[in-house]
Design an enzyme around this catalytic site. Structure first.
Site, PDB file in Angstrom:
ATOM      1  N   TYR A  30      11.329  41.090  60.445  1.00  0.00           N
ATOM      2  CA  TYR A  30      11.425  39.632  60.570  1.00  0.00           C
ATOM      3  C   TYR A  30      10.405  38.953  59.645  1.00  0.00           C
ATOM      4  O   TYR A  30      10.750  38.024  58.903  1.00  0.00           O
ATOM      5  CB  TYR A  30      11.191  39.214  62.025  1.00  0.00           C
ATOM      6  CG  TYR A  30      11.311  37.721  62.240  1.00  0.00           C
ATOM      7  CD1 TYR A  30      12.544  37.077  62.126  1.00  0.00           C
ATOM      8  CD2 TYR A  30      10.194  36.944  62.540  1.00  0.00           C
ATOM      9  CE1 TYR A  30      12.660  35.703  62.300  1.00  0.00           C
ATOM     10  CE2 TYR A  30      10.309  35.565  62.727  1.00  0.00           C
ATOM     11  CZ  TYR A  30      11.532  34.952  62.611  1.00  0.00           C
ATOM     12  OH  TYR A  30      11.654  33.593  62.768  1.00  0.00           O
ATOM     13  N   ILE A  79      24.711  22.845  57.290  1.00  0.00           N
ATOM     14  CA  ILE A  79      23.648  23.558  58.021  1.00  0.00           C
ATOM     15  C   ILE A  79      24.166  24.874  58.602  1.00  0.00           C
ATOM     16  O   ILE A  79      25.237  24.914  59.201  1.00  0.00           O
ATOM     17  CB  ILE A  79      23.011  22.659  59.113  1.00  0.00           C
ATOM     18  CG1 ILE A  79      21.880  23.420  59.844  1.00  0.00           C
ATOM     19  CG2 ILE A  79      24.031  22.127  60.104  1.00  0.00           C
ATOM     20  CD1 ILE A  79      20.967  22.524  60.680  1.00  0.00           C
ATOM     21  N   SER A 110      22.679  26.269  67.827  1.00  0.00           N
ATOM     22  CA  SER A 110      21.674  26.643  68.826  1.00  0.00           C
ATOM     23  C   SER A 110      20.292  26.196  68.334  1.00  0.00           C
ATOM     24  O   SER A 110      20.114  25.877  67.156  1.00  0.00           O
ATOM     25  CB  SER A 110      21.705  28.174  68.987  1.00  0.00           C
ATOM     26  OG  SER A 110      20.696  28.602  69.876  1.00  0.00           O
ATOM     27  N   GLY A 111      19.340  26.187  69.255  1.00  0.00           N
ATOM     28  CA  GLY A 111      17.927  26.031  68.896  1.00  0.00           C
ATOM     29  C   GLY A 111      17.595  24.836  68.024  1.00  0.00           C
ATOM     30  O   GLY A 111      18.141  23.744  68.193  1.00  0.00           O
TER      31      GLY A 111
HETATM   32  N1  LIG Z   1      12.083  30.028  67.573  1.00  0.00           N
HETATM   33  C1  LIG Z   1      10.956  30.144  66.892  1.00  0.00           C
HETATM   34  O1  LIG Z   1       9.847  30.216  67.446  1.00  0.00           O
HETATM   35  C2  LIG Z   1      10.986  30.188  65.394  1.00  0.00           C
HETATM   36  C3  LIG Z   1       9.767  30.215  64.701  1.00  0.00           C
HETATM   37  C4  LIG Z   1       9.768  30.260  63.325  1.00  0.00           C
HETATM   38  C5  LIG Z   1      10.981  30.242  62.643  1.00  0.00           C
HETATM   39  N2  LIG Z   1      12.163  30.218  63.321  1.00  0.00           N
HETATM   40  C6  LIG Z   1      13.413  30.227  62.552  1.00  0.00           C
HETATM   41  O2  LIG Z   1      14.236  29.168  62.981  1.00  0.00           O
HETATM   42  C7  LIG Z   1      15.597  29.459  62.640  1.00  0.00           C
HETATM   43  C8  LIG Z   1      16.501  29.083  63.796  1.00  0.00           C
HETATM   44  O3  LIG Z   1      16.208  29.918  64.902  1.00  0.00           O
HETATM   45  P1  LIG Z   1      16.115  29.399  66.402  1.00  0.00           P
HETATM   46  O4  LIG Z   1      14.734  29.661  66.846  1.00  0.00           O
HETATM   47  O5  LIG Z   1      16.670  28.033  66.515  1.00  0.00           O
HETATM   48  O6  LIG Z   1      17.024  30.515  67.126  1.00  0.00           O
HETATM   49  P2  LIG Z   1      18.433  30.490  67.870  1.00  0.00           P
HETATM   50  O7  LIG Z   1      18.435  29.516  68.985  1.00  0.00           O
HETATM   51  O8  LIG Z   1      18.716  31.911  68.181  1.00  0.00           O
HETATM   52  O9  LIG Z   1      19.440  29.985  66.732  1.00  0.00           O
HETATM   53  C9  LIG Z   1      19.827  30.830  65.678  1.00  0.00           C
HETATM   54  C10 LIG Z   1      21.047  30.242  64.998  1.00  0.00           C
HETATM   55  O10 LIG Z   1      21.463  31.126  63.938  1.00  0.00           O
HETATM   56  C11 LIG Z   1      22.842  31.466  64.137  1.00  0.00           C
HETATM   57  N3  LIG Z   1      23.101  32.829  63.636  1.00  0.00           N
HETATM   58  C12 LIG Z   1      22.360  33.950  63.851  1.00  0.00           C
HETATM   59  N4  LIG Z   1      22.947  35.007  63.266  1.00  0.00           N
HETATM   60  C13 LIG Z   1      24.065  34.551  62.660  1.00  0.00           C
HETATM   61  C14 LIG Z   1      25.104  35.162  61.904  1.00  0.00           C
HETATM   62  N5  LIG Z   1      25.094  36.474  61.648  1.00  0.00           N
HETATM   63  N6  LIG Z   1      26.105  34.392  61.422  1.00  0.00           N
HETATM   64  C15 LIG Z   1      26.127  33.058  61.687  1.00  0.00           C
HETATM   65  N7  LIG Z   1      25.176  32.419  62.395  1.00  0.00           N
HETATM   66  C16 LIG Z   1      24.169  33.153  62.882  1.00  0.00           C
HETATM   67  C17 LIG Z   1      23.036  31.388  65.647  1.00  0.00           C
HETATM   68  O11 LIG Z   1      24.412  31.302  65.968  1.00  0.00           O
HETATM   69  P3  LIG Z   1      24.934  31.503  67.514  1.00  0.00           P
HETATM   70  O12 LIG Z   1      24.798  30.167  68.164  1.00  0.00           O
HETATM   71  O13 LIG Z   1      26.334  31.951  67.345  1.00  0.00           O
HETATM   72  O14 LIG Z   1      24.048  32.532  68.150  1.00  0.00           O
HETATM   73  C18 LIG Z   1      22.248  30.140  65.954  1.00  0.00           C
HETATM   74  O15 LIG Z   1      22.995  28.975  65.620  1.00  0.00           O
HETATM   75  C19 LIG Z   1      15.620  30.934  62.233  1.00  0.00           C
HETATM   76  O16 LIG Z   1      15.678  31.017  60.821  1.00  0.00           O
HETATM   77  C20 LIG Z   1      14.282  31.460  62.722  1.00  0.00           C
HETATM   78  O17 LIG Z   1      13.819  32.537  61.958  1.00  0.00           O
HETATM   79  C21 LIG Z   1      12.193  30.187  64.681  1.00  0.00           C
END
Ligand SMILES: NC(=O)c1ccc[n+]([C@@H]2O[C@H](COP(=O)([O-])OP(=O)(O)OC[C@H]3O[C@@H](n4cnc5c(N)ncnc54)[C@H](OP(=O)(O)O)[C@@H]3O)[C@@H](O)[C@H]2O)c1
Length: 284
Positions: free
Chosen positions: A168, A8, A13-14
């Protein structure tokens, strides 16, 4: 999930963090891809706590790299397939948003590189390990943000009219188009691929922004669901026997839903595949 290997990205996070912990609690061995050593180690500790019965030799692992960099992705794929000759589930989930246009060392716009190129390059690099599992699954986290998105093949790196929401939305449209083109290539392999929207979730996404964007994300998070709820569809697609043979669909709340018309365009999916392979330096 006993005995299954789950790779994964974005598991520190998240929704990715919650999904990894749930799958670990179900018996899976988790292989994290993380960019920060401290966040990677903290995630490993949480995974161990979530799965106290896992034998020491079957421990969860972490590989470090920045998924927005092609060199890191190539190295990560090599390291992971050497350590894991059989992968049952690959969850492409790492994602981010950026208020300003940033270009990576590979000449790619950072949202496109992080949210789309990483899914493509990692899946390509791990395809033999997925095939070795017999019936593997690829789960791609997309978003309903794709519904209003367009893709401009003459300006994939968004040199014109960059905005956080355009970049995005386009990257999340790419996730569904990528899944579509991937499914065609997986025919007959036993590997499935699906994409999903997790809901609008209160995570760290958008936290790095400043000014109006930061305020908007903070306000929107008041009405967002928890990461526990947001992780449900990922866990479902990665583990449920109900979808063992389902491929090529877009899910929300554990049910297939129609993505946008553009996300169902085979010509666009194929064109994106060709352009992405070229950018990644992958010959087919
Ligand atoms: N939140 C929402 O409402 C939402 C809605 C639709 C889709 N999504 C999608 O859900 C997915 C997860 O996002 P989340 O909402 O859980 O956000 P999040 O809490 O910011 O988690 C993002 C994750 O991606 C990792 N990441 C980001 N850039 C990276 C890089 N350059 N190299 C390695 N790891 C990287 C982060 O690592 P770090 O821990 O080091 O920061 C973190 O583990 C994303 O694809 C997002 O587009 C989210």
């Amino acid at each position: 999930m006993q005995g299954k290997v789950v790779v994964i990205t974005g598991g520190t996070s998240g929704i990715g963090q919650v999904a990894a912990e749930r799958l670990a609690a179900m018996g899976a061995r988790i292989v994290l891809v993380a960019r920060s050593q401290s966040r990677g180690e903290a995630a490993l500790t949480r995974l161990r706590e979530a799965s106290p019965k896992l034998a020491p030799k079957e421990k969860h692992r972490v590989h470090y790299g920045d998924v927005s960099r092609l060199a890191d992705l190539d190295r990560l794929a090599t390291e992971i397939r050497t350590a894991e000759p059989r992968i049952d589930v690959l969850i492409n989930n790492a994602g981010a948003v950026f208020g300003e246009r940033v270009v990576t060392e590979d000449g790619l716009e950072l949202t496109f590189a992080t949210n789309h190129m990483s899914y493509f390059v990692l899946t390509h690099g791990l395809r033999e390990a997925l095939a070795a599992a017999g019936a593997a699954r690829v789960v791609n986290t997309s978003s309903h943000a794709h519904y209003r998105a367009k893709i401009d093949f003459d300006d994939l790196q968004m040199q014109k009219n960059y905005s956080l929401f355009r970049a995005y939305g386009c990257s999340k449209l790419c996730n569904i188009l990528f899944t579509r083109a991937l499914v065609r290539r997986l025919e007959g392999t036993g590997i499935t691929a699906n994409s999903l929207h997790p809901g609008f979730v209160n995570t760290r996404l958008g936290d790095q922004g400043t000014g109006f964007i930061a305020m908007l994300f903070r306000l929107m998070k008041n009405i967002a669901i928890t990461p526990e709820k947001g992780a449900e569809t990922i866990v479902y697609l990665a583990s449920s026997p109900d979808v063992a043979k389902t491929s090529g669909l877009y899910f929300y709340k554990c049910k297939p839903v129609d993505p946008s018309k553009l996300a169902q365009d085979d010509a666009a999916a194929e064109r994106l595949w060709r352009e992405t392979a070229k950018l990644a330096g992958i010959k087919e």
